[in-house]
Design an enzyme around this catalytic site. Structure first.
Site, PDB file in Angstrom:
ATOM      1  N   SER A 160       0.819  -1.211   0.000  1.00 42.40           N
ATOM      2  CA  SER A 160       0.000   0.000   0.000  1.00 42.40           C
ATOM      3  C   SER A 160       0.855   1.265   0.000  1.00 42.40           C
ATOM      4  CB  SER A 160      -0.962  -0.018   1.191  1.00 42.40           C
ATOM      5  OG  SER A 160      -1.872   1.051   1.126  1.00 42.40           O
ATOM      6  N   HIS A 161       0.761   2.046   1.069  1.00 47.97           N
ATOM      7  CA  HIS A 161       1.409   3.347   1.147  1.00 47.97           C
ATOM      8  C   HIS A 161       2.839   3.258   1.680  1.00 47.97           C
ATOM      9  CE1 HIS A 161      -0.435   2.252   4.909  1.00 47.97           C
ATOM     10  NE2 HIS A 161       0.349   3.091   5.545  1.00 47.97           N
ATOM     11  N   ASP A 169      -2.131   6.668  -3.488  1.00 47.17           N
ATOM     12  CA  ASP A 169      -0.993   6.017  -2.840  1.00 47.17           C
ATOM     13  C   ASP A 169      -0.433   4.888  -3.687  1.00 47.17           C
ATOM     14  OD1 ASP A 169      -3.103   4.219  -2.469  1.00 47.17           O
ATOM     15  OD2 ASP A 169      -2.265   3.472  -0.589  1.00 47.17           O
ATOM     16  N   ASP A 197      -0.889   1.631  -4.030  1.00 44.13           N
ATOM     17  CA  ASP A 197      -1.781   0.721  -4.752  1.00 44.13           C
ATOM     18  C   ASP A 197      -3.090   1.376  -5.156  1.00 44.13           C
ATOM     19  OD1 ASP A 197      -2.659   0.873  -2.100  1.00 44.13           O
ATOM     20  OD2 ASP A 197      -3.394  -1.188  -2.071  1.00 44.13           O
ATOM     21  N   ARG A 255      -5.972   4.750  -1.664  1.00 47.99           N
ATOM     22  CA  ARG A 255      -6.120   5.927  -0.800  1.00 47.99           C
ATOM     23  C   ARG A 255      -6.094   7.194  -1.646  1.00 47.99           C
ATOM     24  NH1 ARG A 255      -3.471   4.711   4.954  1.00 47.99           N
ATOM     25  NH2 ARG A 255      -3.416   2.435   4.848  1.00 47.99           N
ATOM     26  N   LYS A 260     -11.314   0.295  -0.539  1.00 46.95           N
ATOM     27  CA  LYS A 260     -11.277   1.738  -0.699  1.00 46.95           C
ATOM     28  C   LYS A 260     -10.719   2.049  -2.072  1.00 46.95           C
ATOM     29  CE  LYS A 260      -7.262   1.793   2.440  1.00 46.95           C
ATOM     30  NZ  LYS A 260      -7.505   0.549   3.199  1.00 46.95           N
TER      31      LYS A 260
END
Length: 543
Positions: A113-114, A277, A279, A282, A376
């Protein structure tokens, strides 16, 4: 080539967190580390005959190697078909969209992710189930239990699959289908938003700066914003995914997206800024000289949802993670719809959406989404904001101030203390939990406490119970301080302290957040003694 069986021994510490298993790349590069986890996953899943699996990731370092390993093991598992994004690329919301469209039994997402990427950065893997959302705890618990028992690996002894062109190939009895990573996702977006109105907005001279942070959101944003919606070339910056995210920390907040903030606060600022972000699940939205908090963003989208085609019939309800501000609660109450408070982790929203109880949901960590997928979705949120600006004629700032005028401002901040020694973080939380029975009805740092507890959640759909989801200290005026250890880091522990105070007085709504929250910051220190346990005088990051 035949299926081969290899001996292996378990690794310690392969318990998935709120978003799967995340470790340093060097950990995943250990011989058979990834293979063990994937085998454990496949061992707890039912027979794969006739089933479809989706595979893709955010393109970070080690992504392509991991994809090839998973394809060989998926063929050995006996999947009829594996859909893999071109180049091994699929954003997390796109994985969900592909699972749902093609009736897949599940999908494997390769992302941290981030978190930072590159050879010295982080890597991650998680499993999404047939509704497109992250696996529930009963599945991740079973995976972890199996990682402690796995002794054999099953895979095919085949050459790497060509990933860079759309097309099909075959491994044993499994069709490997390389798909356009954007197509299915774009189709979903067209069905939700008024693309014609957004095109007119850009044609009128509206300027957007979208920072994809050298991550997977770039191809999606380029295709939709510049390709279909007529945004000028160059609207999407840092658009090419890179294995190390170009040295950027792909976490869309004012600290890490400082270049975007600088552009939006410059003299000739664009009308709107946005970032996604690593992936692309976000998002951060910024107006001209005006930063939108994620909690306020969710509340604005809920308040104006009926102005967007996909939600014109109204929304069934909303949900937020417990640490997220109560701004959306106030909107939901005014709209007469339910608002659910869940633990952190998108998987908790999945049951509510599948049961038709909620339409929109969000977390304070720059994640918002809806029932169009079960993750999300960063670009979805940006398109929603563009649709609202186009439809209402209001600026980003005007939309947020309209929320404050009607419901008051929920002044909010998150303080992160990163890379704390795990034993110190555990001791802090243990002592804090021990103090909870004595806090209610007292005053600390001059502030009256209504109650203090350790948040627990009973799922209203399946009755499952999640305990110890974060310590809450709630004041008599509704202000809150929340303490929680994060499950998304890969080094030590991260303590997150969430601070919220409702401000109904319009004359005080422009106070800087840290100034407005000073009394709560003092209370947090007095109650938890963060400095003593962490050895840190100030947070690593304040957002």
């Amino acid at each position: 080539m035949p299926i081969i069986t290899l001996p292996t021994t378990p690794f310690e510490g392969q318990r998935p967190g709120t978003s799967g298993l995340r470790k340093k790349v060097t950990v995943f590069q250990q011989s058979r580390y990834l293979e063990n986890f994937v085998q454990a996953l496949f061992d707890v899943l039912p027979d794969a005959s006739g089933q479809t699996l989706v595979v893709g990731g955010d393109g970070r370092f080690h992504n392509r190697v991991a994809v090839q390993t998973i394809l060989r093991m998926a063929a050995a598992k006996g999947y009829a078909r594996v859909l893999v994004g071109q180049g091994g690329i699929l954003s997390t919301p796109a994985v969900s969209a592909v699972i749902r469209k093609h009736g897949a039994s599940g999908g494997i997402v390769l992302s941290a992710s981030h978190n930072p990427g590159g050879p010295d950065g982080d890597f991650g893997i998680k499993y999404n189930v047939s509704n497109g959302g992250p696996a529930p705890e009963k599945v991740t618990d079973a995976i972890y239990a199996r990682t402690q028992q796995v002794t054999q690996l099953h895979m095919t002894d085949t050459a790497d699959v060509a990933l860079d062109a759309v097309g099909s190939s075959r491994i044993e009895g499994t069709d490997i289908v390389v798909i356009d990573p954007v197509a299915d996702y774009a189709e979903v977006m067209r069905g939700l938003f008024d693309f014609a109105a957004i095109r007119r907005l850009f044609a009128s001279g509206f300027r957007l700066r979208y920072d994809a942070m050298c991550a997977v959101g770039g191809p999606y944003a380029k295709a939709l914003l510049e390709g279909e919606l007529g945004a000028p070339a160059g609207t999407v910056v840092n658009a090419a995914p890179m294995e190390d995210f170009g040295g950027l920390h792909p976490d869309p907040n004012p600290v890490n997206a400082e270049d975007l903030i600088a552009h939006l606060f410059a003299d000739n600022a664009p009308d709107m800024g946005a970032a996604s972000d690593g992936d692309a699940d976000r998002n951060m939205v910024v107006g001209r000289r005006f930063v939108v908090s994620p909690s306020d963003s969710l509340a604005v989208l809920a308040a104006h949802a009926s102005k967007v085609p996909g939600y014109r019939a109204g929304i069934a309800g909303v949900a937020r993670s417990m640490p997220t501000s109560t701004a959306v609660d106030r909107v939901a109450k005014a709209m007469g719809i339910p608002c659910f408070e869940t633990p952190t982790g998108w998987k908790f929203f999945g049951n509510l959406m599948d049961a038709g109880k909620v339409t929109l949901c969000g977390e304070e960590s720059y994640g918002t989404g809806s029932n169009h997928v079960r993750e999300k979705d960063g670009l979805w949120a940006v398109l929603f904001w563009l649709n609202l600006v186009a439809t209402t004629g209001q600026t980003v700032e005007q939309l947020v101030r309209g929320l404050w005028n009607e419901h008051g401002r929920c002044v909010y901040s998150r303080h992160d203390y990163e890379a704390i020694p795990t034993d110190k973080a555990d001791a802090l939380m243990r002592e804090l939990r021990a103090s909870l029975p004595t806090l209610g009805g007292t005053s600390v740092a001059g502030l009256p406490i209504a109650f203090a507890d350790d948040f627990a959640y009973t799922d209203p759909v399946d009755g499952s119970v999640s305990q110890r989801q974060g310590v809450r200290i709630v004041l008599t005026d509704g202000s809150r301080v929340v303490f929680r250890l994060s499950g998304t880091g890969t080094e030590g522990a991260t303590l997150r302290v969430y601070l919220e105070r409702h401000e109904p007085d319009a004359s005080r709504q422009d106070l800087p957040a840290q100034e407005a929250l000073e009394p709560l910051i003092a209370l947090a220190e007095a109650v938890a003694q963060v400095r003593r346990y962490t050895g840190m005088d100030r947070p690593s990051v304040m957002t």
